[in-house]
Each structure stands twice: as C-alpha cells, then as structure tokens.
Design a protein around this motif. Structure first.
Motif, mmCIF file in Angstrom:
data_model
loop_
_atom_site.group_PDB
_atom_site.id
_atom_site.type_symbol
_atom_site.label_atom_id
_atom_site.label_comp_id
_atom_site.label_asym_id
_atom_site.label_seq_id
_atom_site.Cartn_x
_atom_site.Cartn_y
_atom_site.Cartn_z
ATOM 1 N N LYS A 1 10.224 -0.079 -9.633
ATOM 2 C CA LYS A 1 10.286 0.176 -8.414
ATOM 3 C C LYS A 1 8.669 1.123 -6.897
ATOM 4 O O LYS A 1 8.677 0.900 -6.175
ATOM 5 C CB LYS A 1 11.509 0.292 -7.320
ATOM 6 N N GLU A 2 8.843 1.621 -8.069
ATOM 7 C CA GLU A 2 7.675 2.900 -7.445
ATOM 8 C C GLU A 2 6.311 2.364 -6.894
ATOM 9 O O GLU A 2 5.781 2.461 -6.142
ATOM 10 C CB GLU A 2 7.756 4.155 -7.693
ATOM 11 N N LYS B 1 6.761 0.166 -4.179
ATOM 12 C CA LYS B 1 6.342 0.898 -2.927
ATOM 13 C C LYS B 1 5.017 1.406 -2.688
ATOM 14 O O LYS B 1 4.718 1.270 -0.996
ATOM 15 C CB LYS B 1 7.962 1.285 -3.351
ATOM 16 N N ARG C 1 7.966 -2.617 1.888
ATOM 17 C CA ARG C 1 9.222 -2.163 1.757
ATOM 18 C C ARG C 1 9.672 -2.979 1.427
ATOM 19 O O ARG C 1 10.517 -3.530 -0.142
ATOM 20 C CB ARG C 1 10.252 -1.568 2.477
ATOM 21 N N HIS C 2 9.881 -4.435 1.864
ATOM 22 C CA HIS C 2 10.673 -5.740 1.504
ATOM 23 C C HIS C 2 9.880 -5.971 0.198
ATOM 24 O O HIS C 2 10.788 -7.219 -0.029
ATOM 25 C CB HIS C 2 10.617 -6.006 3.012
ATOM 26 N N VAL D 1 9.297 -4.975 -2.320
ATOM 27 C CA VAL D 1 10.259 -4.108 -3.925
ATOM 28 C C VAL D 1 11.180 -5.523 -4.203
ATOM 29 O O VAL D 1 12.362 -5.184 -3.453
ATOM 30 C CB VAL D 1 10.402 -2.225 -3.624
ATOM 31 N N ARG E 1 14.980 -5.863 -6.569
ATOM 32 C CA ARG E 1 15.999 -5.400 -5.969
ATOM 33 C C ARG E 1 16.236 -4.564 -7.280
ATOM 34 O O ARG E 1 17.469 -4.426 -7.867
ATOM 35 C CB ARG E 1 16.671 -5.273 -4.726
#
Length: 523
Positions: A483-484, A487, A492-493, A495, A497
């Motif tokens: 995730k990092e 990012k 952001r959208h 990444v 979930r």
C-alpha cells in the motif's frame, strides 16, 4: 489492398520463388477450387511442396504435406462413414498434435463445423458448452477421459486412440471435391468472465489477411515454426493457418514446458515461435545461457498474443533474446487489431503497436464519436477477418462497420495503447480507476513475480481494489509495504484496500488470469 502491395510482400517473404511449373499450376488450382480456408491452404501446400515437412510431432515425428493431406482425407472419409455431414457440429478436445490438425482439416473439407474445445474446461463447463454449441459428437484425447465422463449418454464420444486405430484402417480414396458449403471453425472465447461463447471464424476470401500479418511480422516461406500457443484458440489456430499458407514446418509439443520449448527452438533450428505472453515469462525464469543471452541463431520472430505483458517485460526479454519480439493485440471476435514490432516496443514497452495493412482502428466515446489523441475511449476495429457473430446469434457492439474489442485504450504519438477492459474500470469513492495502472506499478517491484488487481463490491465506496500478488522465490513483502508503494507513486484512490498473497495466479489454458476465481478467494 492493391495487387502491387500483395505481390511485393509475397516476394519479400519468399512466396514467389519459382518451382516446377506443374506443381505451381496444381497449387493455384487447389486455391481456386478450395479457397483460402484451412482445407484450401493445406491442399495448395501439399500440391506445391508435397515432400516438405509439414509437422514435426513429438510422438509421430516428421509428417510431410503429402502425408498430412492423405491422413486429412482419410479423416474426412471416416467422419462421413460415421454419419456426420455438412452443417453438423462436432467438438474437438485436443492438445497440440498432428492428429488434431488431421481432424480440423478433415472436418471442414466435408462441410462439418468444428467446435474447438478449451482443454482447461471442467467437466461441467464442457457439458454446458457442448449443449449450447449443439455438437452432435465429441472427439477427444485419451487424457480427457475423466472430463468427458459427465457428458450425457446421448452424445457420441470418440476416444482419440480408438479414432486413430480406425483411421489407420481407412483405405486411401480418390481426392475429395469441395462441399457446397465449407465447414466453419468455431473458436470459444476465453470465458474469463463466464461461460465461453462460440465465435464463428470467417473464411478468408483472398491473400489480404495473410499479407496483413506477414507484412508486419517477417515470417518466410518454408520457415520452421514452434507453435506453443494452443491450436484450439485464436492465436495457435492463426499460427497453423499462416504456416500452411507459407508451406512452413510446424513444430508441435502437446504441453508447454519452458525448458522443452527452449530445447525445441535449438534442436529444430526454428526461425519463429508462436506463444502466449505467460509462456515467455516462464522461459525468462530459466537459468540464462553461459553468455547471458538466450537468442537462438536462426530465431527471427517470437510472435505472441492473448494477454498484456507486465510493465517493462518486453524490454527485458529483448535484451536477452534479441529484437525478435512481435506482439499482436487482438481478440477472438476482431482477430487482429494492432501489432507491436521490436522497434515499437523499444520506443515504449507498453504499446500495442499500430494497425497493420487493411486494418481500421478507432477510439470512440460512449456516443460513438472519436476521442481526441491521448484520451481514453472504447476500441473499435475493422479488418478482413472480423468474426461473423456468436453462434448464439448475439454479437458485439458495432459502429460504422467496426466491431468493439471490449477494451478501453488511447492513441498517442502514432502508437496505440490498451488501458484495460471496458468492464474492468471501477468507480471507487467517485474516482475512475483502471486496475492495469496499479498492476503496472506493482509488477516492477523486485519482490513481485506477478500480480493481478481486480475490483470488488464495497458497501462504502461502491467498489474497491483488491491486489493478488505472487512473490519471487525467497522474497518477502507485507500488505502495508504494498500500500505504501502504491501511495508513493499513484493517486490515493489507486491504493488497494486489501492485498492477498498467493502462490500463483489462476489462469485458463490460454494464459489469461481468471479474475472470477480471484474474487472467490475474498468470499
């Protein structure tokens, strides 16, 4: 396409080399009588070069064009002896071997429609497809005994070894005459989103389709070609058609194995290889040659199609194998759309290339209007071999005679790009996201072997991204690190979930990732 263009390309590819006059006359007569379908292409090759090796089969060895035609005509006779005739559909469930080619060419020569079954079908899927395609019999390799066991008793099943034994006993007969209606080959769609659909292949009406491909991909007459792509699907079937037209030698192995494929390229001094992208990915995982390069001396072409490459892979492949990679973007319905040459891939490793001769490609918005360069829209295509429609009677969207590929893409600086399936785009929290954008980033991570990103329902955001990652041997990666990484390089959208680590991604027999199987892992 002008006659001058056709003649120039054929001359450049060695197709107009003089030969015995009586054989050239016989070759032209065969094309005139039988046309440019599978039956006609086999006959023109057999009449022009009867002693040329048509197929190198791992079990049967070398089979000449004369021998292949003789066995094909026996297959036609045996099918008729069993009561099958024009307009009926027979299913074929077989790997890559010369016996499958005999059945294909033998069936269409007597007007029988042949449904090529995907070897990855489960028993339930096979039964459903057989019912939907209204096949009156199924011929299968022995290894599929278990799969065909669930077919209804009312459907005749012809076991491969028994078929071969009967074929051996069929006496040689007089040459066939063309049927009033030639048989069609029905190829199944990949079925990545549901039950595979049957797409009827259009029979070429001339040299146009052949010229479109070989003008861009430098195949030559009498080349030796390793066909690793399954011949039951569009790309392997196209390789067989092209090989017959060029009087080439086809090298077949029933199952793909990266080391055995590499050995075959060297053993048979192959000039070309037809494969699907995941096959090259597996070959690149083999230990490098002592000099660090894998290029075979005679290899000019590695032609692939079927799915997208991971970001940057094409450059890595050519750095080791040489500038021999040609990637065709197409579909079962549209045949070919674009071809990327080594020069195109060096310019941008992610491009789909450009449309070949005789091909029209347009990028359209939802209202059917052309989008501006650089903008993403729906890809539509037109060429000589766009499919005739699904056997169910349905079709794809058509605008101004061009068929939808089902993909989204854009054009920039003369090159075309595929941005994802038109049903892959998800809306997460009001933002449009294409999973391929995230996949292209993650596959560059040194710990990632392969990755697939899919959209799944989400009660808060409408949809969310889920990433499925197979790691390189001995490497470690956590969900937070994934995730990092996204990012740091994407909005952001984009990444995911959730992140799931798997041993390998589920694929069908043509190498396409099965998104529906991935979604099942979430529950």
């Amino acid at each position: 396409m002008s006659l001058l263009t056709v003649g120039a390309v054929m001359a450049r590819r060695g197709m107009l080399t003089p030969g015995p006059p009586h054989r050239q006359v016989s070759q032209l007569r065969a094309l005139h009588q039988w046309g440019f379908g599978l039956a006609g292409e086999l006959r023109q090759a057999a009449h022009r070069s009867p002693q040329q090796v048509a197929v190198v089969d791992e079990d049967r060895g070398e089979v000449t064009y004369a021998e292949l035609l003789a066995r094909s005509e026996k297959a036609s006779a045996l099918l008729r002896n069993k009561g099958f005739g024009p307009g009926q559909r027979i299913g074929l469930l077989a790997r890559n071997h010369v016996g499958a080619i005999e059945v294909m060419t033998g069936a269409v020569a007597v007007g029988i429609d042949l449904v090529l079954m995907n070897t990855g079908l489960s028993a339930g899927q096979l039964a459903l497809v057989a019912e939907q395609q209204e096949v009156v019999a199924l011929l299968h390799d022995d290894e599929f005994d278990g799969v065909v066991g669930e077919l209804p008793d009312s459907l005749p099943v012809l076991r491969g070894s028994l078929w071969e034994a009967e074929l051996d006993r069929v006496p040689s007969a007089a040459a066939l005459t063309p049927p009033a209606r030639g048989g069609r080959t029905i190829i199944l769609t990949s079925g990545t989103t549901g039950t595979p659909k049957g797409a009827a292949r259009r029979t070429p009406s001339g040299f146009g389709p052949l010229i479109s491909i070989i003008e861009r991909i430098p195949l030559h007459a009498q080349d030796r070609i390793l066909v690793s792509a399954p011949i039951f699907h569009t790309w392997g079937y196209a390789a067989m058609q092209l090989s017959f037209a060029l009087r080439a030698t086809i090298v077949l192995q029933r199952r793909f194995d990266p080391q055995r494929a590499k050995d075959a390229l060297e053993q048979h001094s192959c000039h070309a290889m037809f494969a699907i992208p995941v096959m090259l990915q597996r070959m690149m995982e083999l230990p490098a040659d002592p000099d660090g390069r894998r290029r075979r001396p005679d290899l000019r072409v590695v032609a692939t199609s079927g799915s997208a490459y991971p970001h940057g892979f094409t450059t890595r492949f050519m750095d080791e194998w040489g500038d021999v990679l040609y990637n065709l973007y197409g579909s079962t319905e549209a045949s070919w759309v674009c071809i990327a040459t080594p020069e195109d891939l060096r310019r941008d490793p992610d491009t789909a290339g450009t449309p070949p001769l005789g091909t029209v490609v347009r990028i359209l918005d939802l209202d059917g209007r052309d989008v501006a360069p650089g903008e993403t829209g729906r890809i539509f295509c037109g060429n000589d071999l766009v499919f005739e429609g699904y056997t169910s009677g349905a079709s794809k969207d058509i605008v101004d005679g061009l068929v939808s590929t089902g993909d989204m893409g854009h054009e920039k600086d003369g090159l075309y790009y595929v941005d994802g399936r038109d049903d892959d785009m998800i809306v997460s929290g009001g933002e449009n996201v294409y999973p391929i954008e995230v996949e292209s980033l993650l596959v560059e991570h040194p710990a990632v072997r392969e990755v697939s990103v899919v959209g799944v329902p989400d009660p808060e955001f409408g949809q969310r991204l889920a990433a499925f990652i197979a790691l390189e041997d001995g490497r470690e990666l956590t969900e937070d690190e994934v995730k990092e990484h996204v990012k740091a390089h994407r909005a952001r959208h984009c990444v995911p979930r959730e992140v799931h680590f798997v041993d390998e991604l589920p694929r069908n027999a043509t190498g396409k990732i099965l998104a529906r199987d991935l979604r099942k892992l979430i529950g």
